[in-house]
Design an enzyme around this catalytic site. Structure first.
Site, PDB file in Angstrom:
ATOM      1  N   CYS A  73      16.516  35.739  62.804  1.00  0.00           N
ATOM      2  CA  CYS A  73      16.661  36.634  61.653  1.00  0.00           C
ATOM      3  C   CYS A  73      15.965  37.970  61.922  1.00  0.00           C
ATOM      4  O   CYS A  73      14.854  38.018  62.459  1.00  0.00           O
ATOM      5  CB  CYS A  73      16.076  35.980  60.405  1.00  0.00           C
ATOM      6  SG  CYS A  73      16.281  36.986  58.915  1.00  0.00           S
ATOM      7  N   CYS A  77       9.641  38.604  57.551  1.00  0.00           N
ATOM      8  CA  CYS A  77       8.885  37.847  56.540  1.00  0.00           C
ATOM      9  C   CYS A  77       7.743  37.108  57.236  1.00  0.00           C
ATOM     10  O   CYS A  77       7.976  36.299  58.152  1.00  0.00           O
ATOM     11  CB  CYS A  77       9.789  36.857  55.835  1.00  0.00           C
ATOM     12  SG  CYS A  77      11.237  37.629  55.042  1.00  0.00           S
ATOM     13  N   CYS A  80       7.740  33.160  57.956  1.00  0.00           N
ATOM     14  CA  CYS A  80       8.965  32.470  58.365  1.00  0.00           C
ATOM     15  C   CYS A  80       9.053  32.211  59.866  1.00  0.00           C
ATOM     16  O   CYS A  80       8.949  33.139  60.684  1.00  0.00           O
ATOM     17  CB  CYS A  80      10.178  33.284  57.914  1.00  0.00           C
ATOM     18  SG  CYS A  80      11.743  32.423  58.201  1.00  0.00           S
ATOM     19  N   CYS A 117      22.485  22.533  49.248  1.00  0.00           N
ATOM     20  CA  CYS A 117      22.152  23.934  49.481  1.00  0.00           C
ATOM     21  C   CYS A 117      22.320  24.264  50.959  1.00  0.00           C
ATOM     22  O   CYS A 117      21.895  23.492  51.824  1.00  0.00           O
ATOM     23  CB  CYS A 117      20.716  24.210  49.053  1.00  0.00           C
ATOM     24  SG  CYS A 117      20.360  23.707  47.351  1.00  0.00           S
ATOM     25  N   CYS A 148      24.985  25.468  46.465  1.00  0.00           N
ATOM     26  CA  CYS A 148      24.017  26.551  46.473  1.00  0.00           C
ATOM     27  C   CYS A 148      23.959  27.111  47.882  1.00  0.00           C
ATOM     28  O   CYS A 148      24.140  26.365  48.863  1.00  0.00           O
ATOM     29  CB  CYS A 148      22.633  26.049  46.043  1.00  0.00           C
ATOM     30  SG  CYS A 148      21.350  27.331  45.983  1.00  0.00           S
ATOM     31  N   CYS A 208      19.249  31.219  41.680  1.00  0.00           N
ATOM     32  CA  CYS A 208      18.131  30.381  42.101  1.00  0.00           C
ATOM     33  C   CYS A 208      17.113  31.350  42.689  1.00  0.00           C
ATOM     34  O   CYS A 208      17.355  31.936  43.749  1.00  0.00           O
ATOM     35  CB  CYS A 208      18.586  29.355  43.136  1.00  0.00           C
ATOM     36  SG  CYS A 208      17.258  28.315  43.789  1.00  0.00           S
ATOM     37  N   ARG A 284      11.761  24.091  40.430  1.00  0.00           N
ATOM     38  CA  ARG A 284      11.945  23.300  41.634  1.00  0.00           C
ATOM     39  C   ARG A 284      10.644  23.215  42.436  1.00  0.00           C
ATOM     40  O   ARG A 284      10.082  24.216  42.847  1.00  0.00           O
ATOM     41  CB  ARG A 284      13.049  23.945  42.493  1.00  0.00           C
ATOM     42  CG  ARG A 284      13.530  23.094  43.646  1.00  0.00           C
ATOM     43  CD  ARG A 284      14.639  23.807  44.403  1.00  0.00           C
ATOM     44  NE  ARG A 284      15.754  24.172  43.544  1.00  0.00           N
ATOM     45  CZ  ARG A 284      16.690  23.319  43.122  1.00  0.00           C
ATOM     46  NH1 ARG A 284      16.625  22.050  43.483  1.00  0.00           N
ATOM     47  NH2 ARG A 284      17.671  23.721  42.363  1.00  0.00           N
TER      48      ARG A 284
END
Length: 344
Positions: A73, A77, A80, A117, A148, A208, A284
């Site tokens: 990616c 972040c 991550c 998801c 999702c 979400c 959640r």
């Protein structure tokens, strides 16, 4: 006992305790932070009261999350393992075939999941990948599961295409409060995230949206995250509360490995405040359950959490196995929430 025996001082005097179950969009940051400061027993009691007014407290939704495109990616972040900016030993992989994803969804349903998801490690969705994703979504939807996806930033047109394919929910977390945000990621702005959420709402999909706690932020930062969620044009339909799972090689993971993870009671407070400020959301209990004791999870469910991820893996981090969650449900007399529109 008089109603004022448990004063809820952060709402107007004319507001009754039953009114607390109605969504508000006018929370101030100071009000949300004041909720965190309430005596713990009173806070959890109020959250449990609001939760019971909206949901069956014995039901917990089971969802399963699959990484359909892992690693590489372009975002940075700081928590991550899938960021190309950090050396975590994770190799980038291509987008999975739709048939393989649908097979995983079938197995998830057989294991008791009612929502499936799909997560891709992208900064944003590329138009060239939309047809393949539409095929995945349609195939999973045909199994009778809620669908999702979390695919990074979306354009308005991409959101409409995903909706047309049968996508029920789109996950796009704010991660943290706006004041702490640049300590977490600098390759995407807070407004970028808000814009994607608006595209999702405009397309008619459910949102979400939650965040991660235990990244070195202050309590006010946690309050700021929940304030941002509670003052959106529409509250999130699903609100994940993640505890940072520290990954070696990531800046925030390395920091937490040195300073320690979030205090369990503070995490429960966060769940309780999430339930109070977004009373209709599915709160959640997400990443971090692998290291949570049954007692801590029980307090989270009492405080208003009513959804978990099942299966032994959450994208690239560990998660309790199915048999462990089965024992937890039996211990706490919980039952899986049925898929909407089906008979339990």
């Amino acid at each position: 006992m008089a109603d004022d025996a448990f004063p809820f001082r952060t709402v107007p005097q004319s507001t009754t305790r039953s009114d607390m179950t109605l969504p508000r969009h006018d929370w101030t940051l100071d009000e949300v932070e004041a909720l965190f400061a309430r005596p713990f027993m009173e806070l959890v009691f109020e959250a449990a009261t609001v939760h019971r007014a909206r949901f069956d407290p014995s039901e917990v939704q089971k969802s399963q999350l699959l990484s359909i495109k892992t690693g590489g990616c372009a975002e940075n972040c700081g928590y991550c393992s899938q960021s190309a900016s950090f050396d975590t030993g994770l190799k980038a992989e291509k987008l999975m075939d739709a048939t393989a994803v649908i097979a995983e969804a079938m197995a998830a349903k057989a294991g008791g999941a009612s929502r499936f998801c799909m997560g891709a490690a992208w900064r944003e969705l590329k138009d060239r990948d939309t047809p393949k994703l539409a095929s995945m979504i349609a195939g999973v939807k045909a199994l009778g599961l809620e669908t999702c996806a979390t695919l990074g930033m979306l354009t308005a047109d991409q959101a409409r295409q995903l909706k047309d394919a049968g996508l029920d929910y789109y996950n796009h977390n704010l991660d943290t409060g706006p004041e702490y945000y640049t300590q977490v990621v600098t390759t995407r702005t807070y407004q970028d995230r808000l814009d994607t959420l608006q595209h999702v709402r405009d397309a008619g999909m459910s949102t979400c949206c939650g965040g991660i706690v235990g990244m070195g932020e202050s309590r006010r930062d946690r309050a700021s995250l929940l304030h941002a969620l509670a003052t959106l044009p529409e509250h999130p339909d699903s609100l994940p509360v993640n505890a940072l799972v520290p990954v070696t090689g990531t800046p925030l993971g390395e920091r937490v490995l040195k300073t320690g993870e979030i205090d369990p009671i503070e995490f429960v407070r966060t769940v309780a405040v999430a339930r109070l400020v977004c009373p209709g959301a599915m709160v959640r209990l997400s990443a971090g359950r692998e290291t949570m004791s049954p007692e801590m999870q029980a307090l989270c469910f009492l405080a208003g959490a009513n959804s978990i991820f099942v299966g032994g893996r959450l994208l690239t981090t560990p998660n309790p196995e199915q048999d462990e969650d089965a024992r937890l449900f039996a211990l706490l007399d919980l039952k899986p929430m049925p898929v909407e529109g089906t008979i339990a």
